[in-house]
Scaffold this active site. Structure first.
Site, PDB file in Angstrom:
ATOM      1  N   HIS A 132       0.701  -1.370   0.077  1.00  0.00           N
ATOM      2  CA  HIS A 132       0.187   0.296   0.447  1.00  0.00           C
ATOM      3  C   HIS A 132       0.608   1.135  -0.130  1.00  0.00           C
ATOM      4  O   HIS A 132       0.545   2.809  -0.351  1.00  0.00           O
ATOM      5  CB  HIS A 132      -0.955   0.421   0.724  1.00  0.00           C
ATOM      6  CG  HIS A 132      -0.385   0.279   2.333  1.00  0.00           C
ATOM      7  ND1 HIS A 132      -0.199  -0.641   3.412  1.00  0.00           N
ATOM      8  CD2 HIS A 132       0.371   1.467   2.838  1.00  0.00           C
ATOM      9  CE1 HIS A 132       0.794  -0.351   4.408  1.00  0.00           C
ATOM     10  NE2 HIS A 132       0.878   1.004   4.136  1.00  0.00           N
ATOM     11  N   ASP A 163       0.102  -7.766   1.186  1.00  0.00           N
ATOM     12  CA  ASP A 163       0.364  -6.195   1.161  1.00  0.00           C
ATOM     13  C   ASP A 163       1.852  -5.892   1.745  1.00  0.00           C
ATOM     14  O   ASP A 163       2.792  -5.426   2.388  1.00  0.00           O
ATOM     15  CB  ASP A 163       0.108  -5.714   2.631  1.00  0.00           C
ATOM     16  CG  ASP A 163      -0.047  -3.903   3.038  1.00  0.00           C
ATOM     17  OD1 ASP A 163      -0.032  -3.790   1.591  1.00  0.00           O
ATOM     18  OD2 ASP A 163      -0.614  -4.002   3.789  1.00  0.00           O
ATOM     19  N   SER A 210       4.855   2.644   7.883  1.00  0.00           N
ATOM     20  CA  SER A 210       4.520   1.317   6.912  1.00  0.00           C
ATOM     21  C   SER A 210       5.333   0.658   6.189  1.00  0.00           C
ATOM     22  O   SER A 210       6.562   1.507   5.366  1.00  0.00           O
ATOM     23  CB  SER A 210       3.272   1.671   5.691  1.00  0.00           C
ATOM     24  OG  SER A 210       1.870   1.734   7.131  1.00  0.00           O
TER      25      SER A 210
END
Length: 484
Positions: free
Chosen positions: A216, A246, A329
């Protein structure tokens, strides 16, 4: 003899006012002194001054000339006359040496002196105390002023106590030691898309320049810039990505001195182990946070913004209380030996419908286990795609009971159990409810998918199936499907 003495000059101690001349003519003798009685009877119209002063002058003259008369001379009756024995002369002769009053008839001060009593000697106690207090205050004020003046004029600067420079080294298993080891291999990603831009984190996998991050972070990216801990920035290209896990891999070229991070084993992680997270929360690069492993095997789903489920990520995650915020992230989650045990991917905030929902960390962060990340990264580097382990069945995602129920029909009216697939070979039938995977209970379809994807294609699993009210155990070997 008396006449001769009066014609001599005035005594040495008798001073005249300057500018006053003697009014007598030459050859005129001085007036004779009057007797003491006459002087005493004088009135105040000048006679007092002439008579009284004249007697005093004669007495003084006689007293001064007495030593001169000690020269031997023929004794005559005249010399025996007690001319110098008059009371006035005797009094003057005795008083002059006693009081030593040398009266100046032209002076402004009177001859008389008022006796005011005996002067008090010494100080009283209160005077001494007042003097001491005043002296102390004066000395203190002067000392303070001099001190302030000296400080202002001093060339030395003020220095406060401070600890000496100590050894800057840290224990390798301390947070500072872990950060020092890992930071050179952590990067910040700045991504620009067609409609938006964002920031994420990644870490170096190998000397060839491959960097692992979250899907993402780089999804729909048009430009990717990688910034190292040294501040050097280079462009990167996308190697491959997988929305189901992911995860994504990008690559930089022409960079020397890369510091790949060491990969750990997520199977060794236990609840309570200390961990360190590194990332760029809110674009604050090289941010280090610390915490512990709060739980393992947490079923986490993320994404799903497209609505068709193609972008949903299923993660059998490690839970940590190390603060993780947007921008973390893709960053590494490190153990005490600075080995990567997870990839920071998601945080848990308040419900979306909650008006007080927090956008930052509330102590619930989730990381993809490195064992899963390693496998996916290897496949992405090798082929640009990742494979997913499957059992070949379609699940009823609307089922609200305990466990994961196999649907009656599959997509587009196809059978819910793929013919010849791993599930069919294991004996799974439509309507079966799978309650356990390798003895671990599952409570829904998402959790079953997460448990399966935590393994590799070809791994054997044991499923507990509830059919017609009875539990039975089935063995299955996981198949493979291409990921998105």
């Amino acid at each position: 003899m008396a006449d001769r003495q009066q014609t001599e000059p005035a005594p040495q101690w008798w001073s005249r006012p300057e500018g006053t001349a003697d009014s007598r003519h030459d050859g005129v003798p001085a007036p004779r002194p009057e007797t003491a009685d006459a002087a005493a009877d004088g009135d105040g119209d000048g006679k007092d001054e002439g008579g009284r002063n004249g007697a005093a002058e004669q007495a003084a003259a006689t007293a001064q000339e007495t030593p001169a008369q000690e020269t031997p001379a023929p004794e005559t009756p005249a010399q025996e006359t007690p001319a110098q024995e008059t009371p006035a002369q005797e009094t003057a002769a005795h008083e002059a040496p006693a009081h030593e009053v040398r009266y100046d008839p032209w002076g402004e001060q009177p001859l008389q002196v008022v006796d005011r009593g005996r002067d008090r000697r010494g100080f009283r106690l209160w005077q001494v105390a007042a003097l001491a207090a005043g002296t102390a205050l004066l000395a203190g004020g002067i000392g303070g002023y001099v001190g302030v003046l000296a400080e202002r004029q001093s060339s030395t600067r003020l220095e406060l106590p401070q600890a000496a420079v100590a050894d800057k080294g840290r224990a390798p298993d301390s947070v500072a030691g872990i950060a020092a080891t890992a930071l050179p291999g952590v990067v910040t990603l700045h991504v620009r898309g067609a409609k938006s831009s964002g920031t994420g984190t990644g870490f170096v996998l190998d000397p060839q320049g491959h960097i692992l991050t979250n899907n993402h972070v780089v999804a729909d990216a048009k430009e990717i810039a990688v910034t190292f801990s040294t501040g050097e920035s280079v462009t990167a290209e996308l190697v491959g990505r997988d929305s189901g896990y992911d995860l994504a891999v990008v690559k930089v070229s022409g960079v020397r001195g890369l510091r790949p991070l060491s990969l750990g084993n997520s199977e060794n992680v236990k609840v309570g182990d200390p961990v360190v997270a590194i990332g760029a929360p809110f674009d604050l690069s090289n941010t280090v946070t610390a915490g512990i492993i709060s739980a393992t095997g947490r079923p986490v789903t993320a994404g799903g913004d497209k609505g068709d489920g193609s972008d949903i990520s299923y993660v059998d995650a490690l839970q940590t209380d190390a603060p993780i915020n947007p921008g973390n992230s893709g960053g590494p989650l490190l153990d005490a030996r600075a080995h990567v045990v997870g990839i920071n991917s998601a945080i848990r905030g308040a419900d979306k419908d909650d008006p007080d929902r927090q956008g930052g960390s509330i102590g619930l962060g989730f990381a993809i286990p490195i064992n899963q990340g390693k496998r996916v990264a290897e496949e992405l580097i090798a082929t640009g795609h990742a494979t997913h382990p499957v059992i070949g069945v379609t699940l009823d995602m609307d089922y609200t009971g305990d466990g994961a129920r196999v649907g009656d029909k599959g997509e587009d009216g196809k059978p819910s159990v793929t013919a010849g697939g791993p599930g069919a070979r294991a004996g799974i039938k439509p309507g079966d409810v799978i309650t356990k995977v390798d003895g671990q209970r599952v409570r829904g379809g998402d959790e079953l998918i997460i448990k399966i994807r935590a393994h590799r294609p070809g791994d054997p699993l044991t499923l507990t199936v509830l059919r017609d009210g009875r539990e039975r155990t089935l063995g299955v070997v996981l198949g493979s499907a291409n990921g998105s």
